[in-house]
Design an enzyme around this catalytic site. Structure first.
Site, PDB file in Angstrom:
ATOM      1  N   ASP A   1       0.824  -1.212   0.000  1.00 29.36           N
ATOM      2  CA  ASP A   1       0.000   0.000   0.000  1.00 29.36           C
ATOM      3  C   ASP A   1       0.856   1.259   0.000  1.00 29.36           C
ATOM      4  O   ASP A   1       2.033   1.235   0.369  1.00 29.36           O
ATOM      5  CB  ASP A   1      -0.940   0.017   1.211  1.00 29.36           C
ATOM      6  CG  ASP A   1      -0.213   0.074   2.550  1.00 29.36           C
ATOM      7  OD1 ASP A   1       0.826  -0.619   2.694  1.00 29.36           O
ATOM      8  OD2 ASP A   1      -0.663   0.796   3.453  1.00 29.36           O
TER       9      ASP A   1
ATOM     10  N   GLU B   1       0.137  -1.435   5.567  1.00 25.41           N
ATOM     11  CA  GLU B   1       1.174  -1.027   6.520  1.00 25.41           C
ATOM     12  C   GLU B   1       1.014   0.437   6.901  1.00 25.41           C
ATOM     13  O   GLU B   1       1.220   0.820   8.053  1.00 25.41           O
ATOM     14  CB  GLU B   1       2.561  -1.277   5.906  1.00 25.41           C
ATOM     15  CG  GLU B   1       3.722  -1.085   6.873  1.00 25.41           C
ATOM     16  CD  GLU B   1       4.318   0.327   6.890  1.00 25.41           C
ATOM     17  OE1 GLU B   1       5.212   0.584   7.716  1.00 25.41           O
ATOM     18  OE2 GLU B   1       3.881   1.184   6.089  1.00 25.41           O
TER      19      GLU B   1
END
EC number: 3.4.11.4
Length: 409
Positions: free
Chosen positions: A80, A175
């Site tokens: 991400d 994350e």
């Protein structure tokens, strides 16, 4: 164009911004699309046990090519990108033979990557940089890490003369919103230790990070018509301001660096009747971290004494801890990475992470995981850039770590 650059430029085209307001896992569909593409690529490279599980984690194995007893090493990066800045329609620009001057990212919008604001640019005169076009972030955090890991694995496959044990890789979702390893199966990953490849400039290695907590505060006021408010009104906004002003002014992010901790007021919304505040509390030192939490509790107690019990509610929650206490018991992981860097002419820089990584939580889940550099700068914004030679060096460092453990056994 080198393979790591080719991969990176391909990966940043995927829109993988995470969303902290989502209740799904991963938080966005784009991460799953990217995960499946990565799994496909890993299969094509010939890795075994390639899997995208129901939570979007990508894992794969490069099997040992020797019978020697060698530890199983993991390399981890996240898919991400930060929700702090748009990560859709990323249009990277390649600045060849950088001349040391300001870089115009977007002429139309007047967006400039300036050497006065970002003096580290001067370290890259004559090098090739990848920048944004000024309208999005770049995504080097952490698509550079993914590109570097896969390129290193491909090199090991193509150079069987390098003896190595089992090498596992994992790419995690979410994350950036603190959920990266919420559903990660450490036991199934089955590594002796790992490295996240999620750090900054060339040569950095990180094995200590903040202890982190969040503080949610709700303040209950009493709204009365201001014309008849004397002795009756209790303005929750003003109580919130009072609370903020009771915290040490110099312990804010804008006044701290290195190993200094802070209180950060991240959100403040209110009316006379009700105000909510959200803080993050950070410190490297365990005792100082505990003291900070106790201090905010004492402020809440004092305000409740002054304005009436129940006026101020506090919800304090620990988020993650400094992985140093875990890593120090396994310092060979850090020492080998530093040895790998030095052998490649890179001077290691041990720096504290003024934040957290997946590795911090993994370390406390039984998988010691320090953090290696990707080469990137100015993550989470339009001024993000990465020098190509730093990415290529990151690939070499990963290969060298695997090689050194192959020799040491």
């Amino acid at each position: 164009m080198s393979k790591v650059v080719e991969r990176f430029l391909k990966y940043v085209k995927y829109h993988t911004t995470s969303d902290e307001n989502s209740n799904t896992f991963p938080s966005t569909e784009g991460q799953l699309i990217f995960a499946r593409e990565l799994a496909k690529e890993l299969k094509e490279l010939g890795l075994s046990e390639v899997e995208v599980d129901e939570n979007g984690y990508v894992t794969a194995l490069l099997s040992a090519n020797t019978d020697k007893k060698i530890p199983t090493i993991g390399f981890i990066a996240h898919m991400d990108t930060s929700p702090d800045m748009c990560g859709k329609d990323v249009k990277p620009q390649i600045i060849e033979n950088y001349d040391g001057n300001d870089i115009v990212l977007n002429k139309e919008k007047g967006i400039i990557l300036s050497t006065s604001e970002f003096p580290e640019l001067k370290n890259y005169i004559g090098k090739t940089l990848i920048t944004t076009d000024g309208t999005t972030l770049l995504g080097a955090d952490d698509k550079a890490g993914i590109a570097e890991i896969i390129t290193a694995i491909e090199y090991l496959i193509n150079h069987p003369e390098i003896e190595h044990g089992n090498v596992k890789i994992a790419f995690t979702p979410d994350e950036e919103i603190g959920r990266g390893v919420d559903k990660f199966n450490v036991k199934k990953f089955a590594c002796d230790f790992a490295y996240t490849v999620d750090g900054g400039e060339l040569g950095t290695i990180e094995y200590e990070n903040f202890n982190a907590a969040s503080a949610k505060i709700k303040i209950h006021g009493r709204n009365v018509h201001p014309g008849t408010a004397k002795g009756k009104m209790k303005n929750s906004i003003l109580i919130g301001i009072e609370l903020q002003n009771m915290l040490p002014e110099l312990e804010r992010p804008e006044h701290t660096e290195g190993y200094q901790g802070f209180y950060h007021l991240n959100n403040f919304q209110g009316t006379v009747e009700e105000t909510s505040m959200y803080y993050i509390i950070r410190d490297f030192d365990k005792q100082a971290f505990s003291d900070k939490k106790e201090y905010i509790k004492s402020i809440v107690e004092a305000l409740n004494k002054k304005y009436g019990e129940g006026t101020v509610e506090l919800e304090l929650k620990d988020q993650y801890y400094n992985m140093r206490e875990v890593i120090e018991k396994h310092m060979h992981i850090v020492e080998t990475a530093m040895e790998a860097m030095r052998s490649l002419g890179i001077e290691p820089k041990v720096v504290p992470i003024r934040g957290g990584t997946d590795g911090a939580r993994l370390s406390f889940m039984g998988l010691p995981t320090p953090n290696l550099f990707t080469g990137g700068h100015n993550f989470h914004g339009k001024y993000e850039f990465i020098p190509i030679h730093a990415m290529e060096k990151a690939v070499e460092v990963i290969v060298k770590i695997v090689e050194l453990y192959g020799k040491k056994g």
